[in-house]
Design a protein around this motif. Structure first.
Motif, PDB file in Angstrom:
ATOM      1  N   ASN A 425      43.841  42.596  43.734  1.00 37.19           N
ATOM      2  CA  ASN A 425      42.762  41.775  43.270  1.00 37.19           C
ATOM      3  C   ASN A 425      43.200  41.265  41.545  1.00 37.19           C
ATOM      4  O   ASN A 425      42.890  40.521  41.272  1.00 37.19           O
ATOM      5  CB  ASN A 425      41.702  42.758  42.966  1.00 37.19           C
ATOM      6  CG  ASN A 425      40.787  42.969  44.301  1.00 37.19           C
ATOM      7  OD1 ASN A 425      40.828  42.078  45.242  1.00 37.19           O
ATOM      8  ND2 ASN A 425      40.122  44.149  44.330  1.00 37.19           N
ATOM      9  N   ASP A 426      44.100  42.097  41.235  1.00 38.04           N
ATOM     10  CA  ASP A 426      44.627  41.792  39.615  1.00 38.04           C
ATOM     11  C   ASP A 426      45.575  40.551  39.914  1.00 38.04           C
ATOM     12  O   ASP A 426      45.506  39.548  39.051  1.00 38.04           O
ATOM     13  CB  ASP A 426      45.497  42.682  39.107  1.00 38.04           C
ATOM     14  CG  ASP A 426      44.464  43.810  38.557  1.00 38.04           C
ATOM     15  OD1 ASP A 426      43.194  43.631  38.383  1.00 38.04           O
ATOM     16  OD2 ASP A 426      45.012  45.032  38.225  1.00 38.04           O
ATOM     17  N   VAL A 427      46.383  40.541  40.931  1.00 42.05           N
ATOM     18  CA  VAL A 427      47.124  39.381  41.241  1.00 42.05           C
ATOM     19  C   VAL A 427      46.366  38.052  41.420  1.00 42.05           C
ATOM     20  O   VAL A 427      46.607  36.941  40.715  1.00 42.05           O
ATOM     21  CB  VAL A 427      48.165  39.466  42.433  1.00 42.05           C
ATOM     22  CG1 VAL A 427      48.957  38.182  42.814  1.00 42.05           C
ATOM     23  CG2 VAL A 427      48.983  40.617  42.274  1.00 42.05           C
ATOM     24  N   ARG A 428      45.210  38.162  42.305  1.00 38.04           N
ATOM     25  CA  ARG A 428      44.510  37.118  42.309  1.00 38.04           C
ATOM     26  C   ARG A 428      43.616  36.749  41.070  1.00 38.04           C
ATOM     27  O   ARG A 428      43.757  35.399  40.827  1.00 38.04           O
ATOM     28  CB  ARG A 428      43.332  37.247  43.450  1.00 38.04           C
ATOM     29  CG  ARG A 428      43.902  37.581  44.897  1.00 38.04           C
ATOM     30  CD  ARG A 428      42.770  38.266  45.912  1.00 38.04           C
ATOM     31  NE  ARG A 428      43.213  38.462  47.090  1.00 38.04           N
ATOM     32  CZ  ARG A 428      43.245  37.651  48.116  1.00 38.04           C
ATOM     33  NH1 ARG A 428      42.719  36.271  48.096  1.00 38.04           N
ATOM     34  NH2 ARG A 428      43.746  37.856  49.280  1.00 38.04           N
ATOM     35  N   ARG A 429      43.078  37.525  40.387  1.00 43.29           N
ATOM     36  CA  ARG A 429      42.578  37.357  38.992  1.00 43.29           C
ATOM     37  C   ARG A 429      43.510  36.563  38.077  1.00 43.29           C
ATOM     38  O   ARG A 429      43.055  35.388  37.419  1.00 43.29           O
ATOM     39  CB  ARG A 429      42.327  38.639  38.451  1.00 43.29           C
ATOM     40  CG  ARG A 429      41.438  38.407  37.097  1.00 43.29           C
ATOM     41  CD  ARG A 429      41.063  39.664  36.315  1.00 43.29           C
ATOM     42  NE  ARG A 429      42.288  40.188  36.131  1.00 43.29           N
ATOM     43  CZ  ARG A 429      43.109  40.132  35.143  1.00 43.29           C
ATOM     44  NH1 ARG A 429      42.920  39.293  34.268  1.00 43.29           N
ATOM     45  NH2 ARG A 429      44.233  41.088  34.891  1.00 43.29           N
ATOM     46  N   VAL A 430      44.551  36.930  37.963  1.00 50.23           N
ATOM     47  CA  VAL A 430      45.712  36.398  37.126  1.00 50.23           C
ATOM     48  C   VAL A 430      46.092  34.902  37.354  1.00 50.23           C
ATOM     49  O   VAL A 430      45.796  33.746  36.835  1.00 50.23           O
ATOM     50  CB  VAL A 430      46.920  37.021  36.979  1.00 50.23           C
ATOM     51  CG1 VAL A 430      48.125  36.152  36.254  1.00 50.23           C
ATOM     52  CG2 VAL A 430      46.621  38.403  36.066  1.00 50.23           C
ATOM     53  N   LEU A 431      46.216  34.934  38.873  1.00 54.11           N
ATOM     54  CA  LEU A 431      46.663  33.492  39.495  1.00 54.11           C
ATOM     55  C   LEU A 431      45.464  32.309  39.068  1.00 54.11           C
ATOM     56  O   LEU A 431      45.474  31.001  38.928  1.00 54.11           O
ATOM     57  CB  LEU A 431      47.102  33.397  40.763  1.00 54.11           C
ATOM     58  CG  LEU A 431      48.322  34.309  41.063  1.00 54.11           C
ATOM     59  CD1 LEU A 431      48.708  34.367  42.529  1.00 54.11           C
ATOM     60  CD2 LEU A 431      49.789  33.517  40.242  1.00 54.11           C
ATOM     61  N   VAL A 432      44.156  32.753  39.430  1.00 51.26           N
ATOM     62  CA  VAL A 432      42.947  32.116  39.763  1.00 51.26           C
ATOM     63  C   VAL A 432      42.861  31.661  38.224  1.00 51.26           C
ATOM     64  O   VAL A 432      42.309  30.298  37.821  1.00 51.26           O
ATOM     65  CB  VAL A 432      41.718  32.718  40.166  1.00 51.26           C
ATOM     66  CG1 VAL A 432      40.471  31.939  39.669  1.00 51.26           C
ATOM     67  CG2 VAL A 432      41.934  32.984  41.639  1.00 51.26           C
ATOM     68  N   HIS A 433      42.763  32.569  37.130  1.00 48.60           N
ATOM     69  CA  HIS A 433      42.478  32.216  35.578  1.00 48.60           C
ATOM     70  C   HIS A 433      43.722  31.103  35.050  1.00 48.60           C
ATOM     71  O   HIS A 433      43.700  30.257  34.188  1.00 48.60           O
ATOM     72  CB  HIS A 433      42.697  33.533  34.806  1.00 48.60           C
ATOM     73  CG  HIS A 433      41.270  34.376  35.032  1.00 48.60           C
ATOM     74  ND1 HIS A 433      41.301  35.413  34.258  1.00 48.60           N
ATOM     75  CD2 HIS A 433      40.214  33.768  35.680  1.00 48.60           C
ATOM     76  CE1 HIS A 433      39.915  35.856  34.809  1.00 48.60           C
ATOM     77  NE2 HIS A 433      39.542  35.110  35.313  1.00 48.60           N
TER      78      HIS A 433
END
Length: 804
Positions: A425-433
């Motif tokens: 989830n943190d990986v997705r959050r960083v990439l999306v931001h």
């Protein structure tokens, strides 16, 4: 890349402090070069009012002013400004204030018998402008006692970051804000431009004409705005441009400059009345010229891309506009251009012509293709808001579209490549931001790269993005696994030799220099280079046209520059690459040095103990010191007279290990070399090649051998041999050493004589031989026996006779 804090906050909703933002910028790879907070520097300066200004009793040009600083008690200030007068509102600094324009800390002064307890300041003293003719004059309603920087809105800090070439998206404040938001420093404000609908067709057409050659312009957008009123840009825009070092010109030009830094979207505006016919984007014709906006005329060639009308070239594409079609206060109809250019061609054009602009800086790194038309709409909206007018429809040539890049990214690659445990989830959050699109529910996801990140190509790039945002400080420290065998050296042999050479030369009082890897062709030929394959295809200057065959031309030039500036006694060295061809095996690492005037190894400059002028023996010592420190076998080194043609034939030497392995040269420069380089002596130089030093033999153990010190008294015997003049002293020394290497521990030359008492074709060489017995004290008979062997061996090897 420069920007102000208030500018950043237009794109980032944040309450973080300036220091916290600066620290985070550096941590995510946008290294902060400098922070300038004028509000902090000018915090002690307040607004004050002059109550009275009387003539100084002892000075015609001074006035004694009573100043109301807002605290109820008037302060006496002696002022020499011609505009100091009663009722003037100005800027006051109390004692103890640092005055940046004068680099002093103000104290209580006594000026010709009158006490002065402060200072009324000019703009130059506050480094706000170069105006030093009088003190600052403020409006009469300026609040007395209030901090001047706060009242004048000078408390907006300026941040400068150092960008790596791959981060073209952060050449705009918008992109920087996106990265900070991804790092949890605030909420990103997208501020998406609203499309502007044109009300009439654009009368100027655009053609991309690259028939038969590769296109240098993927896409070109143009729009006409009629009926504009071009004047000064608004104060907020002028302040931002001034804060980052740009000079406000007029609203139309300032808008393009503003968007260049705000959105990393360079644009250009043409005065439509000065454009004749349609526009053609093409390669320049050989010999074509253009008068650019910097007032210089440039001669072009076929490799350069230009924008032209019926009369000829109007603009250097992506680099600089032309003076002929520039906008002025009289401009009423303006053509706004937004285009994409070939990054490599922009870089080549800028280098050839010696032009560095903010547009070139961004285009040669690559701009966002998908923002070409939104950027044009944003510029249109700003023109309409600030200058009025009516927009046309957009004329588009080419396709402004970025290629789709989708990367299959296994989430466990983050652990494999960076050792970092991060939840999916943190990986997705960083990439999306950061603007990436992430799809897929499993352990492997598909990542679509945004159009503004052309530097992201593979899985390792994705890992780098996540790690820099999550924080390098979260990467765990991992010790090396234990091993029964010794680890291999971290440094290669040439890296070790380079470091040892630098330390050895610094220890001999020399200063390290770093010179250009390029020199002029004449200099290259003088030092054995100048080959066609070593000529640069695109030199940055005419006198930097060839790869250097030696480090000495650059060092010699630097020594002369120091002498020209009053520092004649210099000792410089450099360890760097030299080139004898264009193949990898033709590149070597040289350690070179130059001593000038009184820069002797025993001490630099004049001194009562003596020293004198540099000579060949100073650089001989330098060269031998470097070789010994770098691991050359000292006993195997041979010094023979003479050297390359650029050295004095009678005051130079060659260091070798046999005739087939020449390690380097030393000596005094030849007078012809001094003349060719336009330098003045005395100059002595050396140069050795570190790769030619033979590798040390592998030792069976890393333990040092046992130190054996004999308790017995050493014996020193002197010998003087008469030999032919051509015989080298080194041959005599080696012949003596070979008699008994275990017993003979040292052989040194202490005298060489030619003259009265010696045949003209002969010379006398005197050596001191040290005998170190280990088992028993030597008797006279033992010593005499060894002496006879030494005389016999030297006579056999060199034809010497013992001098009577």
């Amino acid at each position: 890349m420069k920007f102000t804090l208030s500018w950043l906050k237009e794109h980032l909703d944040t309450d973080e402090t300036l220091d916290a933002l600066a620290d985070k910028l550096t941590m995510i790879g946008l290294e902060v070069e400098s922070l300038k907070d004028p509000g902090k520097a000018l915090a002690a300066f307040t607004i004050a009012k002059v109550i009275s200004a009387e003539q100084h009793p002892k000075a015609d040009r001074l006035r004694v002013c009573m100043v109301d600083t807002g605290d109820g008690t008037p302060v006496q200030v002696v002022c020499g400004a011609p505009n100091a007068r009663a009722d003037l509102v100005s800027v006051f600094s109390p004692p103890g204030t640092y005055i940046p324009g004068k680099n002093i800390t103000l104290g209580i002064g006594n000026i010709r018998g009158v006490e002065s307890r402060g200072m009324l300041c000019s703009a130059a003293e506050l480094q706000l402008s170069e105006d030093a003719d009088g003190i600052i004059e403020l409006p009469a309603d300026a609040p007395i006692g209030k901090p001047y920087a706060q009242w004048a809105s000078l408390n907006d800090p300026m941040i400068e970051i150092n960008l790596t070439p791959n981060r073209s998206d952060c050449t705009g404040v918008h992109g920087i804000a996106r990265d900070l938001a991804a790092a949890d420093m605030g909420v990103f404000q997208e501020n998406t431009p609203i499309p502007i609908k044109g009300t009439f067709p654009c009368p100027v057409k655009v053609t991309l004409d690259f028939a038969g050659t590769p296109s240098l312009c993927p896409a070109f957008g143009l729009r006409l705005i009629k009926g504009v009123k071009n004047g000064p840009s608004p104060e907020w825009m002028q302040k931002r441009l001034t804060a980052i070092g740009l000079r406000p010109i007029n609203a139309l030009v300032d808008i393009t400059n503003y968007l260049t830094f705000d959105r990393a979207r360079p644009l250009h505006v043409f005065d439509a009345a000065k454009v004749h016919g349609d526009l053609t984007v093409r390669r320049a014709k050989a010999g074509e010229q253009v008068l650019a906006l910097d007032g210089k005329t440039y001669t072009l060639d076929e490799t350069m891309c230009v924008i032209a009308d019926q009369n000829g070239v109007e603009s250097l594409a992506g680099v600089m506009g032309g003076e002929a079609s520039g906008c002025s206060a009289e401009t009423t109809d303006v053509l706004v251009e937004s285009a994409l250019w070939d990054p490599l061609n922009i870089a080549q054009t800028g280098r050839k012509l010696g032009i560095q602009t903010d547009a070139r800086y961004r285009f040669e790194r690559g701009v966002d293709p998908n923002f070409m038309l939104p950027g044009l709409d944003l510029a249109t909206q700003m023109v309409l808001d600030l200058c009025g007018g009516t927009p046309s429809e957009v004329v588009l040539a080419g396709k402004p579209q970025a290629p789709d890049t989708v990367i299959e990214f296994p989430l466990d690659d983050l652990k494999r490549l960076a050792g970092l445990d991060v939840s999916p989830n943190d990986v997705r959050r960083v990439l999306v931001h950061l603007g990436f699109f992430v799809a897929g529910p499993g352990k492997s996801v598909k990542v679509a790269v945004p159009s503004w990140r052309p530097d992201v190509h593979g899985k390792a790039d994705i890992v780098e993005e996540v790690v820099r945002i999550i924080g390098l400080d979260r990467v765990p420290a991992t010790p090396f696994p234990p091993s029964d065998t010794a680890f291999k050296p971290v440094l290669t042999a040439i890296q070790t030799r380079t470091r040892r050479a630098k330390r050895a030369l610094a220890a001999r009082g020399m200063m390290e220099a770093v010179t250009w890897s390029f020199i002029g062709k004449a200099q290259a030929e003088l030092f054995g280079g100048g080959k066609p394959e070593l000529a640069l295809a695109n030199p940055i200057a005419a006198d930097l046209s060839d790869m250097r065959p030696s480090l000495l031309p650059g060092l010699i030039a630097n020594a002369q520059r120091n002498a020209d500036r009053g520092f004649p006694d210099v000792a410089l060295f450099e360890v760097g690459q030299v080139f004898t061809g264009d193949q990898p095996q033709d590149q070597f690492t040289a350690a070179s040095g130059v001593r000038r005037a009184l820069a002797k190894a025993t001490g630099i400059g004049r001194h009562w103990t003596g020293g004198g002028t540099v000579d060949v023996f100073d650089v001989k010592g330098d060269a031998l010191t470097v070789l010994t420190a770098a691991g050359a076998p000292a006993a195997a080194l041979q010094v023979v007279p003479g050297g390359p043609a650029w050295l004095h034939p009678g005051r130079s030497g060659t260091i070798q290990i046999g005739p087939q392995n020449v390690l380097g040269y030393f000596g005094e420069l030849h007078p012809r070399t001094l003349e060719a380089l336009d330098v003045q002596g005395p100059l002595v130089v050396f140069e050795v090649i570190l790769e030619r030093i033979p590798d040390a033999k592998a030792k069976p153990t890393r333990m040092k051998p046992v130190l054996e010190l004999s308790p017995l008294q050493p014996v020193i015997r002197d010998f003087a041999f008469v030999v032919d003049r051509k015989v080298k002293a080194g041959d005599v020394v080696r012949a003596a050493q070979n008699v008994d290497r275990k017993l003979i521990t040292n052989v040194g030359v202490f005298d060489v004589y030619e003259g009265k008492g010696i045949d003209p074709d002969k010379k006398s060489i005197a050596i001191a031989v040290t005998l170190q017995p280990r088992d028993k004290t030597m008797t006279d008979q033992d010593i005499e026996a060894v002496a006879q062997k030494i005389v016999a061996e030297v006579s056999k090897r060199t034809g010497a006779t013992l001098r009577g």
